[in-house]
Scaffold this motif. Structure first.
Motif, short mmCIF file in Angstrom:
data_model
loop_
_atom_site.label_atom_id
_atom_site.label_comp_id
_atom_site.label_asym_id
_atom_site.label_seq_id
_atom_site.Cartn_x
_atom_site.Cartn_y
_atom_site.Cartn_z
N THR A 99 88.14 29.19 59.13
CA THR A 99 87.12 29.93 59.87
C THR A 99 85.84 30.14 59.07
O THR A 99 84.73 29.93 59.58
CB THR A 99 87.67 31.30 60.31
OG1 THR A 99 88.85 31.09 61.10
CG2 THR A 99 86.65 32.06 61.13
N ALA A 100 85.97 30.56 57.81
CA ALA A 100 84.79 30.87 57.00
C ALA A 100 83.95 29.63 56.69
O ALA A 100 82.77 29.75 56.32
CB ALA A 100 85.21 31.54 55.70
N PHE A 101 84.55 28.44 56.86
CA PHE A 101 83.84 27.19 56.59
C PHE A 101 83.54 26.44 57.90
O PHE A 101 83.51 25.21 57.93
CB PHE A 101 84.67 26.32 55.64
CG PHE A 101 84.95 26.99 54.32
CD1 PHE A 101 84.02 26.95 53.30
CD2 PHE A 101 86.14 27.66 54.10
CE1 PHE A 101 84.26 27.57 52.07
CE2 PHE A 101 86.40 28.30 52.89
CZ PHE A 101 85.46 28.25 51.87
N ASN A 102 83.34 27.22 58.97
CA ASN A 102 82.99 26.66 60.28
C ASN A 102 84.05 25.68 60.80
O ASN A 102 83.73 24.71 61.49
CB ASN A 102 81.63 25.98 60.25
CG ASN A 102 80.49 27.01 60.19
OD1 ASN A 102 80.65 28.16 60.60
ND2 ASN A 102 79.35 26.59 59.67
N GLY A 103 85.30 25.95 60.45
CA GLY A 103 86.40 25.13 60.96
C GLY A 103 86.54 23.76 60.34
O GLY A 103 87.39 22.98 60.75
N ARG A 104 85.71 23.47 59.34
CA ARG A 104 85.74 22.14 58.71
C ARG A 104 86.01 22.28 57.22
O ARG A 104 85.38 23.10 56.54
CB ARG A 104 84.41 21.43 58.94
CG ARG A 104 84.37 20.02 58.38
CD ARG A 104 83.02 19.37 58.67
NE ARG A 104 82.94 18.02 58.11
CZ ARG A 104 81.83 17.27 58.11
NH1 ARG A 104 80.71 17.75 58.67
NH2 ARG A 104 81.83 16.07 57.58
N GLY A 105 86.92 21.48 56.69
CA GLY A 105 87.22 21.52 55.26
C GLY A 105 86.00 21.19 54.43
O GLY A 105 85.38 20.15 54.65
#
Length: 310
Positions: A99-105
């Protein structure tokens, strides 16, 4: 990780599981000098798995680590020894809806080749000095070496008070890509009894100090131990990810247990179990801002290592 301890009853080669590095030269500043002209070569190989770990803001991650380390040290005179250390580390990260990374690794795989030297000088039978300069190139796959360098040195001084006790002090100074890091640490090698020992389990280096470990010799071949340290490392991100050319960082405290088996006089297998606490992942963009940062919950990791001295 290699550790040769001055005043110890045996030489021990301990791989690290710093969950990106509880692994690599520890305090040869504490080592019992070999005879002049003798060269000691050691090789360590470690595989590690960090199991699925929850992020504070939602989502999770896991990663696997493979490392190989080669160290060659020669005793030139009774007072002076020097050597070289070569290491390669590969991590593979997998993410689930962070979540904190906009859903992207924010990153996927990380490669870290490293080269170091070690210099040790005995001022007297009791005092030994160490100087270990190191450079490593840490970046996401596809980054190359540009802008990935971490470099610096560890300096140490250790005094042997008796055959069972060596104490000392060290300090590391490293430039981690774009940030200078300075840390002090204690050197401890104390044979409390014939079976119980307090010592440094890790090498002091770019990711932090040497930590502390309490070990107990169950038999001549089996050893049980536990300890902890603080680890922090940074790496360059590639140009195709969500933060092109940025910097990733992982900070955590690994608390670990170790079960070791001495296969032969110079060969050992170590099984590690660890809990990573106080963890934080963050990303710095090309402008120096921190658009993404998140803590992570206590994680569980396991590692298996094989070390051999030639």
């Amino acid at each position: 990780m290699k550790s040769i301890n001055f005043g110890a009853k045996r030489r021990t080669f301990i791989p690290s599981i710093g969950v990106a590095c509880l692994l690599s030269v520890c305090q040869i500043a504490m080592a019992q000098p070999a005879a002049p002209g003798v060269t000691v070569t050691s090789l360590g190989i470690t595989g590690l798995n960090q199991f699925d770990t929850g992020l504070g803001s939602g989502g999770s991650f896991n990663w696997q680590d493979a490392s190989a380390n080669l160290n060659v040290t020669k005793q030139f005179t009774n007072q002076f020894a020097a050597g070289v250390n070569v290491r390669y580390n590969y991590q593979n990260w997998k993410w689930s809806s962070p979540t904190a990374f906009n859903g992207r690794g924010p990153w996927s795989s990380i490669e870290t080749p490293a080269l170091g030297m070690n210099f040790y000088y005995a001022l007297s039978p009791e005092w030994r000095l160490g100087f270990v300069p190191t450079v490593e190139w840490s970046g996401e796959s596809g980054t190359g070496t540009g802008g990935t360098a971490t470099y610096g040195a560890v300096m140490s001084a250790a005094r042997r008070f008796s055959k069972d006790l060596t104490l000392g002090f060290g300090a590391g100074v490293f430039r981690q890509i774009d940030q200078t890091k300075v840390f002090p640490y204690l050197i401890v090698n104390w044979n409390i009894t014939d079976k119980l020992r307090l010592s440094n389990p890790l090498p002091a280096g770019p990711s932090g100090g040497a930590g502390l470990e309490l070990s107990y010799a169950l038999t001549d071949k089996w050893t049980l131990a536990g300890g902890g340290a603080y680890r922090s490392y940074r790496f360059r991100l590639n140009d195709t990810g969500p933060v092109p050319g940025g910097i990733g960082q992982n900070k955590f405290v690994p608390l670990f247990g170790r079960l070791s088996y001495q296969l032969a006089r110079t060969t050992r297998v170590d099984l590690y179990a660890a809990a990573t606490v106080g963890g934080n992942l963050s990303v710095v963009d090309a402008s120096g801002n921190t658009p993404y940062s998140d803590s992570y919950k206590t994680g569980v990791a396991a590692a298996l290592s094989l070390s051999h001295r030639f």
